[in-house]
Scaffold this motif. Sequence first.
Motif, mmCIF file in Angstrom:
data_model
loop_
_atom_site.group_PDB
_atom_site.id
_atom_site.type_symbol
_atom_site.label_atom_id
_atom_site.label_comp_id
_atom_site.label_asym_id
_atom_site.label_seq_id
_atom_site.Cartn_x
_atom_site.Cartn_y
_atom_site.Cartn_z
ATOM 1 N N ASN A 233 2.670 7.660 -15.641
ATOM 2 C CA ASN A 233 2.995 8.444 -14.450
ATOM 3 C C ASN A 233 2.245 10.048 -14.857
ATOM 4 O OD1 ASN A 233 4.408 6.952 -12.877
ATOM 5 N ND2 ASN A 233 6.251 7.193 -14.164
ATOM 6 N N PHE B 137 3.237 8.459 4.193
ATOM 7 C CA PHE B 137 4.645 7.995 4.349
ATOM 8 C C PHE B 137 5.084 8.248 6.069
ATOM 9 C CE2 PHE B 137 4.391 9.469 0.007
ATOM 10 C CZ PHE B 137 4.067 8.425 -0.324
ATOM 11 N N ASP C 105 -2.410 5.463 3.801
ATOM 12 C CA ASP C 105 -0.955 5.230 3.378
ATOM 13 C C ASP C 105 -0.152 6.363 3.225
ATOM 14 O OD1 ASP C 105 -2.850 6.664 1.641
ATOM 15 O OD2 ASP C 105 -1.778 5.983 -0.233
ATOM 16 N N TYR D 213 12.670 7.777 -2.432
ATOM 17 C CA TYR D 213 11.856 8.576 -1.191
ATOM 18 C C TYR D 213 11.068 7.857 -0.281
ATOM 19 C CZ TYR D 213 13.677 11.979 -4.516
ATOM 20 O OH TYR D 213 14.460 12.783 -5.335
ATOM 21 N N VAL D 214 10.606 6.594 -0.629
ATOM 22 C CA VAL D 214 9.655 6.111 0.234
ATOM 23 C C VAL D 214 10.120 4.672 0.637
ATOM 24 C CG1 VAL D 214 7.280 5.107 0.453
ATOM 25 C CG2 VAL D 214 7.550 7.141 -0.997
ATOM 26 N N GLN E 68 11.710 6.915 -8.051
ATOM 27 C CA GLN E 68 11.267 7.841 -6.957
ATOM 28 C C GLN E 68 10.630 7.293 -6.021
ATOM 29 O OE1 GLN E 68 8.921 10.645 -9.593
ATOM 30 N NE2 GLN E 68 10.530 12.011 -9.426
ATOM 31 N N ARG F 190 -1.147 9.654 -14.096
ATOM 32 C CA ARG F 190 -1.571 9.451 -12.592
ATOM 33 C C ARG F 190 -1.507 10.865 -11.730
ATOM 34 N NH1 ARG F 190 2.180 4.346 -11.687
ATOM 35 N NH2 ARG F 190 0.669 2.918 -12.089
ATOM 36 N N GLU G 87 1.844 1.708 -3.707
ATOM 37 C CA GLU G 87 0.718 2.157 -4.206
ATOM 38 C C GLU G 87 0.334 3.519 -4.076
ATOM 39 O OE1 GLU G 87 -2.223 -0.716 -3.794
ATOM 40 O OE2 GLU G 87 -1.640 -1.918 -5.257
ATOM 41 N N GLY G 88 0.657 4.135 -2.931
ATOM 42 C CA GLY G 88 0.211 5.329 -2.548
ATOM 43 C C GLY G 88 1.289 6.364 -3.000
ATOM 44 N N ALA G 89 2.565 6.067 -2.961
ATOM 45 C CA ALA G 89 3.698 6.560 -3.941
ATOM 46 C C ALA G 89 3.296 6.829 -5.291
ATOM 47 C CB ALA G 89 4.906 6.097 -3.813
ATOM 48 N N LEU G 90 3.000 5.469 -5.918
ATOM 49 C CA LEU G 90 2.762 5.710 -7.535
ATOM 50 C C LEU G 90 1.621 6.446 -7.925
ATOM 51 C CD1 LEU G 90 3.245 1.663 -8.338
ATOM 52 C CD2 LEU G 90 4.705 3.847 -8.884
ATOM 53 N N ALA G 91 0.511 6.438 -7.055
ATOM 54 C CA ALA G 91 -0.765 7.186 -7.203
ATOM 55 C C ALA G 91 -0.608 8.563 -7.301
ATOM 56 C CB ALA G 91 -1.639 6.724 -6.398
ATOM 57 N N LEU G 92 0.545 9.030 -6.557
ATOM 58 C CA LEU G 92 0.831 10.347 -6.616
ATOM 59 C C LEU G 92 1.730 10.870 -7.977
ATOM 60 C CD1 LEU G 92 1.863 10.933 -2.885
ATOM 61 C CD2 LEU G 92 0.182 11.980 -3.965
ATOM 62 N N GLY G 93 1.932 9.731 -8.732
ATOM 63 C CA GLY G 93 2.625 10.268 -9.912
ATOM 64 C C GLY G 93 4.073 9.904 -9.776
ATOM 65 N N LEU G 94 4.619 9.526 -8.759
ATOM 66 C CA LEU G 94 6.056 9.057 -8.503
ATOM 67 C C LEU G 94 6.354 8.018 -9.505
ATOM 68 C CD1 LEU G 94 5.688 10.611 -5.959
ATOM 69 C CD2 LEU G 94 7.589 9.361 -4.915
ATOM 70 N N THR G 95 7.631 8.092 -10.041
ATOM 71 C CA THR G 95 8.190 6.837 -10.827
ATOM 72 C C THR G 95 8.535 5.804 -9.954
ATOM 73 O OG1 THR G 95 10.282 7.586 -10.700
ATOM 74 C CG2 THR G 95 9.059 8.436 -12.712
ATOM 75 N N ASN H 190 -6.682 4.411 -12.225
ATOM 76 C CA ASN H 190 -5.578 5.044 -11.738
ATOM 77 C C ASN H 190 -4.145 4.167 -12.389
ATOM 78 O OD1 ASN H 190 -3.757 7.193 -10.729
ATOM 79 N ND2 ASN H 190 -4.145 6.313 -8.812
ATOM 80 N N HIS I 145 7.744 8.046 7.461
ATOM 81 C CA HIS I 145 9.057 8.456 8.081
ATOM 82 C C HIS I 145 9.166 9.979 7.685
ATOM 83 C CE1 HIS I 145 9.048 7.701 3.856
ATOM 84 N NE2 HIS I 145 10.312 8.401 3.752
ATOM 85 N N PHE J 24 -6.908 6.073 -0.432
ATOM 86 C CA PHE J 24 -7.174 4.523 -0.128
ATOM 87 C C PHE J 24 -7.869 4.430 1.277
ATOM 88 C CE2 PHE J 24 -3.471 4.732 -3.029
ATOM 89 C CZ PHE J 24 -3.841 3.880 -3.983
ATOM 90 N N VAL K 141 7.700 15.362 -8.404
ATOM 91 C CA VAL K 141 6.975 14.966 -9.759
ATOM 92 C C VAL K 141 6.881 16.057 -10.749
ATOM 93 C CG1 VAL K 141 5.142 13.890 -10.635
ATOM 94 C CG2 VAL K 141 6.077 13.026 -8.739
ATOM 95 N N THR L 82 0.782 -0.969 0.017
ATOM 96 C CA THR L 82 0.014 0.008 -0.024
ATOM 97 C C THR L 82 0.773 1.236 0.108
ATOM 98 O OG1 THR L 82 -0.267 -0.058 2.513
ATOM 99 C CG2 THR L 82 -2.081 -1.001 1.300
ATOM 100 N N GLN L 83 2.025 1.280 0.667
ATOM 101 C CA GLN L 83 2.822 2.292 0.679
ATOM 102 C C GLN L 83 3.702 2.625 -0.750
ATOM 103 O OE1 GLN L 83 4.351 4.512 3.040
ATOM 104 N NE2 GLN L 83 2.465 3.966 3.985
#
Lengths: 219, 248
Positions: free
Chosen positions: B80, B96, B94, A133-134, A129, B83, A118-126, B55, B98, B90, B112, A115-116
């Motif tokens: 990307n 982060f 989710d 970063y995550v 990235q 997205r 996916e959370g990052a991907l959903a934000l548009g991160l490659t 998505n 840290h 969700f 991004v 889920t972490q």
Amino acid sequence: MNFDVITSYIPLYTEAFFLTIRIGWTGIGLALFIGVFVAFAQHFRVPVLARIAGIYVELFRNTPLLCQLFFLYFGLPKIGITIPAETCGTLGLGLLGGSYMAEVFRSGLGSIPVTQEEGALALGLTRRQMFTYVVFPEALSLSVPGIVGNMIFLLKETSVFSAISLMDLMFTAKDLIGLYYNTTEALFLLVIFYIIMLLPVSVLGSILENKVKIRTYGA
Amino acid sequence: MDVDMRPILEVKNISKRYDDITVFENLNLQVKKGEVLVIVGPSGCGKSTLLRCLNALEPIQEGEIILDGEAIRPGSREVNKLREKVGMVFQSYDLFPHMTVLQNVMLAPIKVKKRDKKEVREEALALLDRVGLLSKKDQFPRQLSGGQKQRVAIVRALMMHPEVLLLDEITAALDPEMVQEVLEVVLSLAKEGRTMLIVTHEMQFARAVADRMIFIDGGHIVEEGTPEEFFEHPKTERLSSFLAKMRF
Ligand SMILES: Nc1ncnc2c1ncn2[C@@H]1O[C@H](COP(=O)(O)OP(=O)(O)OP(=O)(O)O)[C@@H](O)[C@H]1O
Ligand SMILES: [Mg+2]
């Protein structure tokens, strides 16, 4: 206990202390480097490398440091490779530690929930990235207790260095006992110097563990 | 709610399968700019899967998803980019762990979109203030309640200026007393004309927020209509019994 004896031994122990610390921490640095590299190879299932990494980890985790040192110090010269004792110590510690550190990083990377990602991907991160970063920083936070534990373990493992005639703390104590029979004083100093070497690591380690705890999952 | 006629999102004949399970087949859907679409249906009917396909978190086997005139294909390079235009929140928080609240919401715009840090920070602070969390900006997710985490997650998605926002049961894991604070944020987003696709089991909320409702069951859109039609005059037996089960 004779305090004059103790005072007269201190310079010898101090010298041994710095040698032990130097080899110990260089070895730990090497272990961290190898550990990250090996864990990446396994985590990303890099062809061939992941296989080699797996064999490396099992080989070094399941053999005593003493054997590894003997191999480096006495074995390699037989095939024409001679390495100075101090380098053998550093290398041995780094290779042993690398296998332990790799396991810590690998389990850290493996326990970041999808889920972490996916959370990052959903934000548009490659994907890169996302990892930079995550996933990696989170894995690092999770790995801190394991890393600290391994550091203490590795610093204690330096006590076998005397076997390849490195004048570390243990060597100094054994040597002095053999020469002068002042067993009590020699052992007393040995304990004191090990504590001086290890206590700061475990204290700073706990502080760091508490600091990163808030940066991991949980309610 | 100024709903103009142009569909921002078009789902054309999509089919989604996992090995031998067909989640949906030949599904069609259009969402107009500014529209709030609420999707309901029994557990396992594929609501989450649909949003995930939109998505590009899940590949589809057939059909096409068109966002703002561009097709979304999982795995392709433009994924990307697309997205960035589709925000998603969700059920599981989710955030982060840290990063502080502020770092969480600033990450994507900076990395991004390569936007200016100072400007992003100002926008982040304004949005956090709007959801009542300005004072929490330097806290870590672990130090927040579930409702606070979800509000941060919404802000984080908004920071990318998405064309469409997908919300998947964002209150389902919350304690009852925290549900309202999150739903209020969503209601205010609806009022300002955000395009949203919302999956929820909160029927009161659905009715209040929706411009249009759809009911999915057995891999198909079984019924579709305004909240009024949907709740007052369900046309199918399946929808009536579903609504009865939801005690509405
Ligand atoms: N990764 C997967 N592999 C195989 N089957 C899956 C996978 N993910 C979902 N499914 C199946 O797809 C169907 C739809 O699941 P989905 O999570 O979209 O349902 P849902 O409508 O969101 O349910 P809920 O209301 O419980 O959240 C289910 O039958 C589920 O078992
Ligand atoms: Mg779901």
